[in-house]
Write a protein that holds these residues in place. Structure first.
Motif, mmCIF file in Angstrom:
data_model
loop_
_atom_site.group_PDB
_atom_site.id
_atom_site.type_symbol
_atom_site.label_atom_id
_atom_site.label_comp_id
_atom_site.label_asym_id
_atom_site.label_seq_id
_atom_site.Cartn_x
_atom_site.Cartn_y
_atom_site.Cartn_z
ATOM 1 N N ALA A 1 11.990 8.554 -3.830
ATOM 2 C CA ALA A 1 11.162 7.616 -4.575
ATOM 3 C C ALA A 1 11.329 7.784 -6.083
ATOM 4 C CB ALA A 1 9.694 7.794 -4.192
ATOM 5 N N GLU A 2 11.652 9.001 -6.536
ATOM 6 C CA GLU A 2 11.853 9.212 -7.971
ATOM 7 C C GLU A 2 12.902 8.252 -8.522
ATOM 8 O OE1 GLU A 2 11.591 11.453 -5.695
ATOM 9 O OE2 GLU A 2 10.766 13.366 -6.383
ATOM 10 N N ASN A 3 13.975 8.079 -7.762
ATOM 11 C CA ASN A 3 15.058 7.234 -8.252
ATOM 12 C C ASN A 3 14.797 5.756 -8.047
ATOM 13 O OD1 ASN A 3 16.240 10.052 -7.506
ATOM 14 N ND2 ASN A 3 17.644 9.186 -9.017
ATOM 15 N N VAL A 4 13.891 5.426 -7.111
ATOM 16 C CA VAL A 4 13.422 4.045 -7.009
ATOM 17 C C VAL A 4 12.737 3.652 -8.319
ATOM 18 C CG1 VAL A 4 11.869 2.466 -5.807
ATOM 19 C CG2 VAL A 4 13.186 4.139 -4.505
ATOM 20 N N GLY A 5 11.908 4.572 -8.836
ATOM 21 C CA GLY A 5 11.254 4.318 -10.123
ATOM 22 C C GLY A 5 12.241 4.183 -11.252
ATOM 23 N N PHE B 1 7.548 7.743 -11.945
ATOM 24 C CA PHE B 1 6.675 7.666 -10.786
ATOM 25 C C PHE B 1 5.656 6.539 -10.948
ATOM 26 C CE2 PHE B 1 7.265 12.489 -9.902
ATOM 27 C CZ PHE B 1 8.589 12.243 -9.578
ATOM 28 N N ALA B 2 5.169 6.357 -12.166
ATOM 29 C CA ALA B 2 4.205 5.283 -12.395
ATOM 30 C C ALA B 2 4.820 3.916 -12.137
ATOM 31 C CB ALA B 2 3.663 5.356 -13.828
ATOM 32 N N THR B 3 6.112 3.755 -12.452
ATOM 33 C CA THR B 3 6.746 2.467 -12.209
ATOM 34 C C THR B 3 6.896 2.185 -10.720
ATOM 35 O OG1 THR B 3 8.956 3.449 -12.383
ATOM 36 C CG2 THR B 3 8.027 2.492 -14.383
ATOM 37 N N VAL B 4 6.976 3.226 -9.890
ATOM 38 C CA VAL B 4 6.978 3.015 -8.443
ATOM 39 C C VAL B 4 5.649 2.398 -8.014
ATOM 40 C CG1 VAL B 4 7.132 4.123 -6.181
ATOM 41 C CG2 VAL B 4 8.595 4.900 -8.040
ATOM 42 N N ALA B 5 4.565 2.934 -8.549
ATOM 43 C CA ALA B 5 3.245 2.375 -8.228
ATOM 44 C C ALA B 5 3.135 0.927 -8.683
ATOM 45 C CB ALA B 5 2.151 3.221 -8.883
ATOM 46 N N VAL B 6 3.716 0.610 -9.840
ATOM 47 C CA VAL B 6 3.671 -0.767 -10.341
ATOM 48 C C VAL B 6 4.380 -1.723 -9.376
ATOM 49 C CG1 VAL B 6 4.482 -2.300 -12.179
ATOM 50 C CG2 VAL B 6 3.452 -0.100 -12.755
ATOM 51 N N ASP C 1 10.322 2.594 0.801
ATOM 52 C CA ASP C 1 11.262 2.689 -0.319
ATOM 53 C C ASP C 1 12.282 1.553 -0.294
ATOM 54 O OD1 ASP C 1 10.196 4.931 -1.530
ATOM 55 O OD2 ASP C 1 11.321 6.309 -0.259
ATOM 56 N N VAL C 2 12.744 1.190 0.896
ATOM 57 C CA VAL C 2 13.715 0.090 1.009
ATOM 58 C C VAL C 2 13.076 -1.213 0.565
ATOM 59 C CG1 VAL C 2 15.085 -1.284 2.618
ATOM 60 C CG2 VAL C 2 15.095 1.199 2.796
ATOM 61 N N PHE C 3 11.843 -1.466 1.000
ATOM 62 C CA PHE C 3 11.149 -2.680 0.567
ATOM 63 C C PHE C 3 10.920 -2.659 -0.943
ATOM 64 C CE2 PHE C 3 9.803 -3.365 5.049
ATOM 65 C CZ PHE C 3 10.136 -4.701 5.148
ATOM 66 N N ALA C 4 10.554 -1.492 -1.483
ATOM 67 C CA ALA C 4 10.334 -1.380 -2.927
ATOM 68 C C ALA C 4 11.610 -1.696 -3.694
ATOM 69 C CB ALA C 4 9.844 0.033 -3.279
ATOM 70 N N THR C 5 12.719 -1.131 -3.248
ATOM 71 C CA THR C 5 13.990 -1.376 -3.933
ATOM 72 C C THR C 5 14.411 -2.833 -3.788
ATOM 73 O OG1 THR C 5 14.620 0.905 -3.445
ATOM 74 C CG2 THR C 5 16.368 -0.575 -4.145
ATOM 75 N N GLY C 6 14.173 -3.410 -2.603
ATOM 76 C CA GLY C 6 14.466 -4.828 -2.420
ATOM 77 C C GLY C 6 13.698 -5.698 -3.393
ATOM 78 N N GLU C 7 12.417 -5.340 -3.617
ATOM 79 C CA GLU C 7 11.611 -6.074 -4.597
ATOM 80 C C GLU C 7 12.197 -5.929 -5.994
ATOM 81 O OE1 GLU C 7 8.739 -7.849 -4.422
ATOM 82 O OE2 GLU C 7 8.623 -7.806 -2.239
ATOM 83 N N ILE C 8 12.600 -4.713 -6.352
ATOM 84 C CA ILE C 8 13.091 -4.450 -7.707
ATOM 85 C C ILE C 8 14.391 -5.200 -7.985
ATOM 86 C CG2 ILE C 8 14.020 -2.650 -9.213
ATOM 87 C CD1 ILE C 8 12.055 -0.711 -7.803
ATOM 88 N N VAL C 9 15.333 -5.138 -7.034
ATOM 89 C CA VAL C 9 16.650 -5.745 -7.257
ATOM 90 C C VAL C 9 16.683 -7.197 -6.817
ATOM 91 C CG1 VAL C 9 17.760 -3.510 -6.984
ATOM 92 C CG2 VAL C 9 17.583 -5.026 -5.003
ATOM 93 N N SER D 1 0.833 -1.207 0.000
ATOM 94 C CA SER D 1 0.000 0.000 0.000
ATOM 95 C C SER D 1 0.865 1.253 0.000
ATOM 96 C CB SER D 1 -0.926 0.001 1.230
ATOM 97 O OG SER D 1 -1.811 -1.093 1.213
ATOM 98 N N VAL D 2 1.894 1.262 0.865
ATOM 99 C CA VAL D 2 2.754 2.447 0.970
ATOM 100 C C VAL D 2 3.477 2.707 -0.353
ATOM 101 C CG1 VAL D 2 4.799 3.413 2.096
ATOM 102 C CG2 VAL D 2 3.047 2.249 3.464
ATOM 103 N N ILE D 3 4.027 1.642 -0.959
ATOM 104 C CA ILE D 3 4.760 1.811 -2.219
ATOM 105 C C ILE D 3 3.822 2.309 -3.318
ATOM 106 C CG2 ILE D 3 6.092 0.624 -4.005
ATOM 107 C CD1 ILE D 3 6.967 -1.349 -1.756
ATOM 108 N N SER D 4 2.627 1.734 -3.384
ATOM 109 C CA SER D 4 1.656 2.186 -4.396
ATOM 110 C C SER D 4 1.280 3.642 -4.170
ATOM 111 C CB SER D 4 0.396 1.306 -4.350
ATOM 112 O OG SER D 4 0.701 -0.042 -4.618
ATOM 113 N N ILE D 5 1.076 4.000 -2.908
ATOM 114 C CA ILE D 5 0.700 5.383 -2.583
ATOM 115 C C ILE D 5 1.815 6.344 -2.969
ATOM 116 C CG2 ILE D 5 0.334 6.950 -0.627
ATOM 117 C CD1 ILE D 5 -1.262 4.599 0.667
ATOM 118 N N ILE D 6 3.066 5.963 -2.699
ATOM 119 C CA ILE D 6 4.194 6.826 -3.050
ATOM 120 C C ILE D 6 4.173 7.133 -4.553
ATOM 121 C CG2 ILE D 6 6.713 6.922 -3.272
ATOM 122 C CD1 ILE D 6 6.875 5.356 -0.633
ATOM 123 N N GLY D 7 4.015 6.083 -5.363
ATOM 124 C CA GLY D 7 3.997 6.285 -6.810
ATOM 125 C C GLY D 7 2.817 7.113 -7.276
#
Length: 641
Positions: free
Chosen positions: A314-318, A367-372, A271-279, A149-155
């Motif tokens: 978060a911009e760079n997480v995306g 930003f949209a990719t953060v929501a994804v 953001d840390v959880f989001a980046t962990g998911e991505i990498v 929820s938090v990651i989606s909201i950020i995006g």
């Protein structure tokens, strides 16, 4: 030398890969460009509110970039137990803007207000550093329903920021009706998409950088990109500690800034959880502690070097998600470049010349990719449990409420504006609080898991069922004998519906060879008359109707009968296929003919897997019948039952 004498070579995770220097520079510069607009917004807003001079504003921007670079290196490279060592770039948190303006204007305008802000920033940074290991112990309160929820909201909450840039930036300069602004924004976005579709390898990974450079060049050719500030800027400008004076300490200001850092810790965790998911790197409690220590250290350092509170950007997480470049050394390179830009005002002026619509077009994609990423995390959530639907729906709804209508913050007391002034803050806190209320506080009745003539059957009631009641409720998941359901009963108590689902799967594959063979033989042939007539075997009718096997014409019926007959002759049991996992009748046929080439042992195992899939879909139907929210969703899909 024997093979055993050679030490196995450990493969390096992509996060730790050190790329060639040219790629590090290109990828790092791409991060700087994506980050730059957001980085300079906070100093500009604060300078305007405190009525600082243009010279003081330039120094604030240089100090911000310089400290951002140090903070990013600290977070990505790491020192001791500081820094999560992931490709996370640090930037000033937008959550702190309103509180800092309030602190600065309450103290006094100009530099006196700044020194009070810096006193609060230093103390809040030290506080964050010290409480980081304790905050990280709360990680169990951040399951996928919260982090997703938090990651989606950020995006989603950042998309209006990108849209604001796309129409020319906030204020009088922004012109939503300008076709040129729209052309620059959509043209940059289209260019990024085209590069990623047409090219592969290195060129595809620098699509955002290429889009920004080409978009800026086009805007400059039409006279819409100005670089006049470059000639007016000095070559070297180094920030010095306490440039605006020694920090002043106010209890009220310190408390306000500590609240900001607590909220920022929640955003950093997401953001840390989001980046962990991505990498694709597991994030644990120690990782959260390291990330928050870096936030605290960078924030305290920011107060010394005339900057502000820091968090993961978060911009760079995306951007990491969009480019799929996972190396943390790319972010470290971006940090080094920011330090250089922070000491070279002319270089910063060049980057500042990028038109807002061009930046906005690139930001829409990032930003949209953060929501994804948030959507991907939410895919692991059990939405048959209506509590999770309430958590996600309420948190996202409130976040979008204050994002779309930011003036609602004026309706609450001043102490609450920090919460209602940010969709990310409000949505994140809502997800955390509702998760506590529904999953950790009070008597946990559990989610509804099965339909019953008298109403819903909840998980706590399932755990209290007798064996006979359990078999009667869930016996329809499998054909024929109930041995699998009976053995699933022995695995009680069930923690949630996913645990209950897994119990049926484990029981299925734990059966003896004879029991499994008997179970396989209980399933009807595909397209059999006993199924199409929708007699007593209504579950099989529902299963097979999805791909139209209950309403075949004569030619298709004969072809399917030929397949099932050859299959039974070869293996001695019916062809069991999870029809719902095939989109059409032709796919069912193709899958069946391919399986004829398997060995008997392999087909036995394949049939069990298909039975498990069928049971999973039947379980979903059973849960949907019990959960009114899920029922509405399933009925809208339209089953031919």
């Amino acid at each position: 030398m024997t093979a055993s004498a050679v030490a196995p070579r450990k493969s390096r995770h992509p996060v730790d890969e050190v790329l060639p220097a040219p790629k590090l520079l290109a990828y790092g510069f791409q991060h700087v460009l994506a980050f730059y607009a957001g980085a300079v917004v906070v100093p500009i807003l604060l300078a305007n509110a405190l009525k600082l001079s243009p010279t003081q504003l330039v120094h604030l921007i240089n100090a911000d970039l310089f400290t951002c670079g140090i903070a990013s290196i600290l977070q990505s490279v790491g020192i001791w137990k500081i820094g999560v060592r992931l490709p996370l770039l640090q930037g000033v948190t937008f959550t702190a803007v309103s509180p800092m303006i309030a602190i600065g204007t309450a103290a006094a305008s100009g530099t006196e207000g700044l020194t009070t802000i810096y006193g609060a920033v230093i103390v809040a940074g030290l506080f964050t550093f010290l409480v980081a290991p304790y905050f990280s112990k709360l990680i169990r309160f951040f399951p996928p329903v919260v982090t997703g929820s938090v990651i989606s909201i950020i995006g989603l909450a950042l998309l209006p920021v990108a849209a604001g840039d796309a129409v020319g930036g906030a204020g009088p300069a922004g012109r939503p009706e300008s076709w040129r602004n729209m052309a620059y924004a959509l043209g940059t976005l289209a260019l990024i998409v085209a590069i990623q579709r047409i090219f592969k390898g290195f060129m595809a990974t620098v699509a955002v950088l290429a889009g920004l450079v080409i978009g800026t060049a086009v805007a400059w050719a039409f006279g819409d990109a100005q670089f006049s500030e470059v000639s007016q800027s000095s070559w070297v400008g180094v920030t010095t500690p306490f440039y605006f004076g020694w920090p002043q300490f106010s209890i009220a200001a310190i408390i306000s800034m500590i609240v900001v850092m607590i909220i920022t810790a929640v955003e950093t965790t997401g953001d840390v959880f989001a980046t962990g998911e991505i990498v694709e790197k597991r994030v644990g409690r120690t990782d959260i502690a390291r990330a928050l220590r870096a936030d605290g250290a960078a924030t305290a350092l920011g107060g010394v070097f005339n900057s502000f509170p820091y968090t993961c950007f978060a911009e760079n997480v995306g951007l990491v998600r969009l480019t799929r470049v996972k190396s943390r050394w790319v972010v470290a390179t971006a940090g080094a470049l920011m330090i250089v830009i922070g000491m070279l005002p002319k270089a910063g002026a060049i980057v500042a010349g990028i038109p807002h619509p061009v930046l906005g077009g690139a930001a829409l994609a990032m930003f949209a990719t953060v929501a994804v990423v948030g959507f991907q995390t939410l895919s692991r959530v059990d939405f048959h449990d209506h509590r999770n639907v309430v958590i996600v729906g309420t948190s996202v709804g409130l976040a979008m409420y204050v994002t779309a209508q930011p003036d609602v913050a004026k309706a609450v007391p001043s102490w609450a504006e920090i919460i209602f002034g940010s969709g990310i803050t409000l949505g994140s806190l809502t997800a955390i609080i509702l998760n506590l209320v529904f999953h950790h506080i009070g008597t946990n009745r559990g989610p509804a898991v099965a339909g019953a003539p008298g109403g819903q059957v909840r998980l706590s009631e399932v755990n209290a069922m007798s064996r006979e009641q359990f078999v009667d409720t869930f016996g329809g998941l499998f054909q024929g004998s109930a041995w699998a359901v009976e053995r699933a009963y022995d695995l009680r108590p069930f923690e949630d519906t996913l645990d209950l689902r897994r119990a049926f799967q484990e029981a299925l594959f734990a059966g003896s060879q004879d029991e499994q063979r008997q179970l396989i033989e209980s399933y009807p042939d595909l397209g059999a008359d006993s199924v199409t007539e929708a007699g007593e075997d209504s579950e099989s009718y529902r299963d097979q109707s999805v791909a139209g096997l209950t309403r075949l014409d004569q030619q298709d019926h004969d072809e399917l009968a030929d397949l099932t007959t050859q299959y039974r002759d070869r293996f001695g049991f019916p062809l069991v296929t999870c029809v719902r996992d095939r989109d059409s009748f032709s796919q069912v046929l193709r899958h069946g003919w391919q399986r004829l080439a398997n060995s008997p042992a392999q087909e036995h195992a394949t049939a069990l897997i298909e039975i498990g899939e069928i049971a999973g879909h039947r379980f979903d139907n059973l849960v949907a019948d019990a959960n009114p929210i899920a029922s509405a969703r399933f009925s809208m899909g339209g089953l031919d039952a």
